[in-house]
Enzyme design. Structure first.
Site, PDB file in Angstrom:
ATOM      1  N   LYS A 112       0.682  -1.105  -0.048  1.00  0.00           N
ATOM      2  CA  LYS A 112      -0.132  -0.042  -0.077  1.00  0.00           C
ATOM      3  C   LYS A 112       0.880   1.125  -0.165  1.00  0.00           C
ATOM      4  O   LYS A 112       0.304   2.446  -0.268  1.00  0.00           O
ATOM      5  CB  LYS A 112      -0.815   0.032   1.244  1.00  0.00           C
ATOM      6  CG  LYS A 112      -1.794  -1.072   0.892  1.00  0.00           C
ATOM      7  CD  LYS A 112      -3.074  -0.945   2.028  1.00  0.00           C
ATOM      8  CE  LYS A 112      -4.126  -2.096   1.639  1.00  0.00           C
ATOM      9  NZ  LYS A 112      -3.775  -3.553   1.851  1.00  0.00           N
TER      10      LYS A 112
HETATM   11  C1  LIG Z   1      -4.419  -4.479   1.389  1.00  0.00           C
HETATM   12  C2  LIG Z   1      -3.838  -5.729   1.127  1.00  0.00           C
HETATM   13  C3  LIG Z   1      -4.158  -6.937   0.350  1.00  0.00           C
HETATM   14  C4  LIG Z   1      -5.353  -6.780  -0.525  1.00  0.00           C
HETATM   15  O1  LIG Z   1      -5.253  -5.759  -1.581  1.00  0.00           O
HETATM   16  P1  LIG Z   1      -6.517  -5.429  -2.617  1.00  0.00           P
HETATM   17  O2  LIG Z   1      -6.485  -3.812  -2.644  1.00  0.00           O
HETATM   18  O3  LIG Z   1      -7.630  -5.945  -1.914  1.00  0.00           O
HETATM   19  O4  LIG Z   1      -6.283  -6.136  -3.756  1.00  0.00           O
HETATM   20  C5  LIG Z   1      -3.656  -7.987   0.161  1.00  0.00           C
HETATM   21  N1  LIG Z   1      -2.270  -7.966   1.019  1.00  0.00           N
HETATM   22  C6  LIG Z   1      -1.865  -7.391   1.865  1.00  0.00           C
HETATM   23  C7  LIG Z   1      -0.753  -7.542   2.602  1.00  0.00           C
HETATM   24  C8  LIG Z   1      -2.614  -5.957   2.158  1.00  0.00           C
HETATM   25  O5  LIG Z   1      -2.231  -4.902   2.921  1.00  0.00           O
END
Ligand SMILES: *Cc1c(COP(=O)(O)O)cnc(C)c1O
Length: 466
Positions: A112
């Site tokens: 993220k």
């Molecule tokens: C947010 C997150 C995901 C899922 O991401 P999406 O936006 O739902 O595709 C997967 N793994 C981790 C570690 C995350 O923080």
């Protein structure tokens, strides 16, 4: 570049407005009116670019004239220079033609950071120009909150309020949020669960009168277009590193809200040769049930070892449904309104066209632990539980061994020590050097009752000009 709503009944917006808008007024999500297309020759000419330079090539058509090219370049340099690896998104080889792309080398150890470190800077830039101030409000059970706080800590025109359920997030995750000390950073621990936090955020977006018209709320969840945009870049980066665009690639993506994998779909639409996208879910498998049986149906939420993928509905899936329906907003609206209360399907030929590109798998906690152990035995490489689900799905769904299979490594294993422990291995994942003193850092947060008025009063009296 103009942006339109997936439900076809909201005004189109430019980049600046799309940045500051969450849902469209018709309840839809914003997508570009048309996508930039790159020829193989142009993509080939990007070999050897730094991550920030590549990011400029891929993203500039979306930003267009909203930000002058030099300013945008400077922003990208600053964003990706903070990553703790010079390649920004390095590839690790697991087997002869199998790879993990490490997307956890940013400040908060999850993918993220790629989008949220940039989003903070984009917001501040646009708000400076408009002489405006906004309040970010969000609820988190983990990764989004820390990445958003880290991304906004230096913003002059943004105050950020993140709600987390008191005593119900892991200590690493709490400390990643509460040890960021800044006048504009406000952590609220709510005496309730994650759903209580989310309900208060939703209610506050619906009725912002507690801010007395002096500022507005902005959302940083993955319905925000800029987050998707920033995630397109690393698909190009991985491909170029492994011989693309002159050969095609397969990607396996641990996903809940369909944000990260939708970015891969867009990369392909923009001209990058991708022959397969694997949707990797945990037991919250609405996407897997759709891809395997053309049935989209909400089920009870399950708590798993991969909490960042614990969802009931998959918000960004609407963006794919829009394309699968020939960009007919009315059809999407009808489908998703029915999906609130019943199981829905789409026409068979539309579903089959999705299946040409997408495969899927759902992985339970026991199997997640098994694969963490297996990959450690094979490679002495420790996976976090989300990435482990991706690797498992990649191995299960592989179509062609001659096509490189790249699993997106979405988090650092030290963020999820419990899963590693449960997989029964005697190793403990260490925090990377830049976070090694996390447990000694000063924390700052406010504990509030599970009460909307208390939370809104707190926000109204603590944002900058209040
Ligand atoms: C947010 C997150 C995901 C899922 O991401 P999406 O936006 O739902 O595709 C997967 N793994 C981790 C570690 C995350 O923080």
């Amino acid at each position: 570049m103009r942006y339109i709503s997936t439900r076809g009944d909201a005004p189109s917006l430019g980049f600046e407005d799309v940045l500051l808008t969450g849902l469209a007024t018709d309840g839809g999500l914003y997508v570009p009116e048309s996508l930039p297309k790159f020829s193989l020759e142009e993509i080939r000419s990007w070999r050897g670019l730094s991550y920030a330079e590549l990011a400029f090539k891929v993203m500039h058509p979306f930003v267009d004239d909203a930000i002058p090219a030099d300013d945008f370049r400077a922003m990208l340099d600053e964003t990706y220079n903070q990553f703790a690896h010079k390649a920004v998104a390095p590839l690790v080889q697991l087997d002869s033609n199998e790879w993990v792309m490490e997307l956890f080398r940013g400040p908060t150890l999850a993918f993220k950071d790629f989008a949220l470190q940039l989003l903070g800077r984009l917001l501040d830039y646009v708000l400076e120009k408009r002489k405006q101030h906004v309040v970010i409000m969000g609820a988190t059970s983990g990764d989004t909150g820390s990445a958003a706080i880290e991304g906004c800590r230096h913003c002059e025109h943004v105050d950020i309020f993140i709600l987390h359920p008191h005593e119900r997030v892991s200590e690493v995750q709490r400390r990643q949020m509460t040890t960021v000390i800044g006048d504009n950073v406000h952590n609220i621990a709510v005496k309730g669960n994650f759903d209580d936090c989310q309900r208060m955020v939703k209610a506050s977006f619906g009725d912002q009168s507690f801010l007395k018209g002096e500022t507005q709320l902005v959302a940083v969840n993955s319905i925000n277009w800029a987050r998707i945009m920033a995630q397109i870049v690393y698909y190009f980066q991985a491909s170029l590193a492994l011989g693309g665009p002159d050969r095609s690639m397969a990607f396996s993506v641990p996903t809940g809200n369909f944000g990260d994998i939708f970015a891969g779909y867009l990369a392909r639409e923009m001209g990058l040769p991708i022959s397969q996208l694997v949707i990797a879910t945990n037991r919250n498998d609405i996407l897997h049930r759709f891809m395997s049986g053309n049935r989209y149906e909400k089920q009870q939420l399950e708590h798993t070892l991969s909490p960042s993928m614990d969802i009931m509905v998959s918000s960004n899936f609407e963006r794919l449904l829009f394309d699968l329906h020939g960009r007919d907003g009315a059809a999407v609206r009808d489908l998703l309104e029915r999906a609130q209360t019943e199981a829905v399907s789409i026409e068979d030929y539309r579903w089959k066209s999705a299946r040409k590109l997408f495969d899927s798998d759902a992985v339970d906690d026991a199997t997640t632990c098994e694969i963490i152990r297996e990959v450690f035995d094979q490679n002495e490489y420790l996976l976090d539980p989300h990435t482990a689900i991706g690797v498992r799905a990649a191995r299960n769904c592989r179509r062609d061994d001659s096509v490189p299979m790249i699993t997106l490594g979405t988090a650092h294993p030290a963020k999820f020590p419990d899963a590693v422990k449960q997989s029964g291995m005697g190793v403990k994942p260490e925090l990377p050097h830049h976070l090694a003193d996390l447990f000694e850092r000063e924390e700052r947060y406010t504990v509030l009752d599970d009460d909307l008025k208390s939370v809104q009063d707190f926000i109204a009296s603590h944002w900058k000009s209040a």
